[in-house]
Design a protein around this motif. Sequence first.
Motif, PDB file in Angstrom:
ATOM      1  N   SER A  28     -12.540   2.204   1.755  1.00  0.00           N
ATOM      2  CA  SER A  28     -11.619   1.082   1.599  1.00  0.00           C
ATOM      3  C   SER A  28     -11.624   0.680   0.138  1.00  0.00           C
ATOM      4  O   SER A  28     -12.343   1.260  -0.688  1.00  0.00           O
ATOM      5  N   GLY A  29     -10.854  -0.345  -0.187  1.00  0.00           N
ATOM      6  CA  GLY A  29     -10.804  -0.817  -1.561  1.00  0.00           C
ATOM      7  C   GLY A  29     -12.145  -1.271  -2.094  1.00  0.00           C
ATOM      8  O   GLY A  29     -12.353  -1.299  -3.324  1.00  0.00           O
ATOM      9  N   ASP A  30     -13.086  -1.591  -1.208  1.00  0.00           N
ATOM     10  CA  ASP A  30     -14.423  -2.008  -1.646  1.00  0.00           C
ATOM     11  C   ASP A  30     -15.142  -0.919  -2.432  1.00  0.00           C
ATOM     12  O   ASP A  30     -16.069  -1.218  -3.197  1.00  0.00           O
ATOM     13  N   ILE A  40      -6.382  -4.781  -8.859  1.00  0.00           N
ATOM     14  CA  ILE A  40      -5.879  -4.849  -7.479  1.00  0.00           C
ATOM     15  C   ILE A  40      -6.349  -3.603  -6.731  1.00  0.00           C
ATOM     16  O   ILE A  40      -6.203  -2.488  -7.230  1.00  0.00           O
ATOM     17  N   ALA A  41      -6.908  -3.809  -5.550  1.00  0.00           N
ATOM     18  CA  ALA A  41      -7.304  -2.680  -4.701  1.00  0.00           C
ATOM     19  C   ALA A  41      -6.892  -2.983  -3.268  1.00  0.00           C
ATOM     20  O   ALA A  41      -7.210  -4.055  -2.740  1.00  0.00           O
ATOM     21  N   HIS A  42      -6.186  -2.068  -2.659  1.00  0.00           N
ATOM     22  CA  HIS A  42      -5.740  -2.241  -1.279  1.00  0.00           C
ATOM     23  C   HIS A  42      -6.538  -1.333  -0.348  1.00  0.00           C
ATOM     24  O   HIS A  42      -7.082  -0.309  -0.767  1.00  0.00           O
ATOM     25  N   SER A  76      -6.845   2.984  -5.882  1.00  0.00           N
ATOM     26  CA  SER A  76      -6.629   3.569  -4.562  1.00  0.00           C
ATOM     27  C   SER A  76      -7.853   4.372  -4.148  1.00  0.00           C
ATOM     28  O   SER A  76      -8.303   5.258  -4.874  1.00  0.00           O
ATOM     29  N   HIS A  77      -8.371   4.074  -2.986  1.00  0.00           N
ATOM     30  CA  HIS A  77      -9.662   4.613  -2.542  1.00  0.00           C
ATOM     31  C   HIS A  77      -9.547   5.975  -1.854  1.00  0.00           C
ATOM     32  O   HIS A  77      -8.463   6.411  -1.464  1.00  0.00           O
TER      33      HIS A  77
END
Length: 275
Positions: free
Chosen positions: A34-36, A53-55, A28-29
């Motif tokens: 963002s997830g990047d 997984i990154a949203h 979680s960013h």
Amino acid sequence: MPFLTTDDGTEIFYKDWGNPDGQPIIFSHGWPLSGDAWDVEMKLAADNGFRAIAHDRRGHGRSTPTWSGNDMDTYAADLAALVRDLNLENIILVGHSTGGGEVVRYAARYGRGRVAKIATVGAVPPIMVRSDTNPEGTPIEVFDSIRDGVLADRSQFFRDLSAQFFGTNRPGSTVSQGQRDQFWRLGMQAGFAAVHDCVKAFSETDFSADLAALDVPVLIAQGDDDQIVPIADAAYKSIELVKDGTLKVYPGAPHGIAGSYQRALDKDLLAFWLS
């Protein structure tokens, strides 16, 4: 590209890398990214057999630029929807800054029986803003100035903020202009309302009860020269509230994860994931 649609119609973008049968790690960013922002750590996880997984939080990155729901309760509910949609179990959560608050609230409210471990990095819990019950906190005027900066000239504000974020205003910093530009680029992708409203979410939400409710191992990591989230009011307080916590402090490290700080942190994260 994979998206989850929440009950209120918000589309949440996520990336899903690595072994589909591996233990899932959700990243979680922080604000306003963002997830990047987690790409290096996602590759580290995927290369070591995990499912990474990154949203993009609602209002950020490629997710819907929402006008409403830019608050911690909704962020945690969105994460719960993602977990349900992907049918994830035995989850490791990793959250930076605002994302640290998001994963702590999610774990406390929705994660019992699903979450195995939690790592926070430069995270906003327990609570940032100064009050009668939190006299060591950051004055509300600081967060007002962030909102004012976003409203007046968001682009230049993010360029200027990247110096504090990565500590390039300190002697000897080796953070590149490219990394600062990436902070600006990801910040400018976020929806305007979400960028503004999330300041209240990350600064005024009290996560004390959430931290106390956690019943899994928690790694709390932070640089001791964090100019965005002061360590004295964050990691040093959070470690006193969790039941099973490990504190890692990185001397001289800033808020933003880069360079030698990133290499040291990633080594500790991998050891925590594999333990």
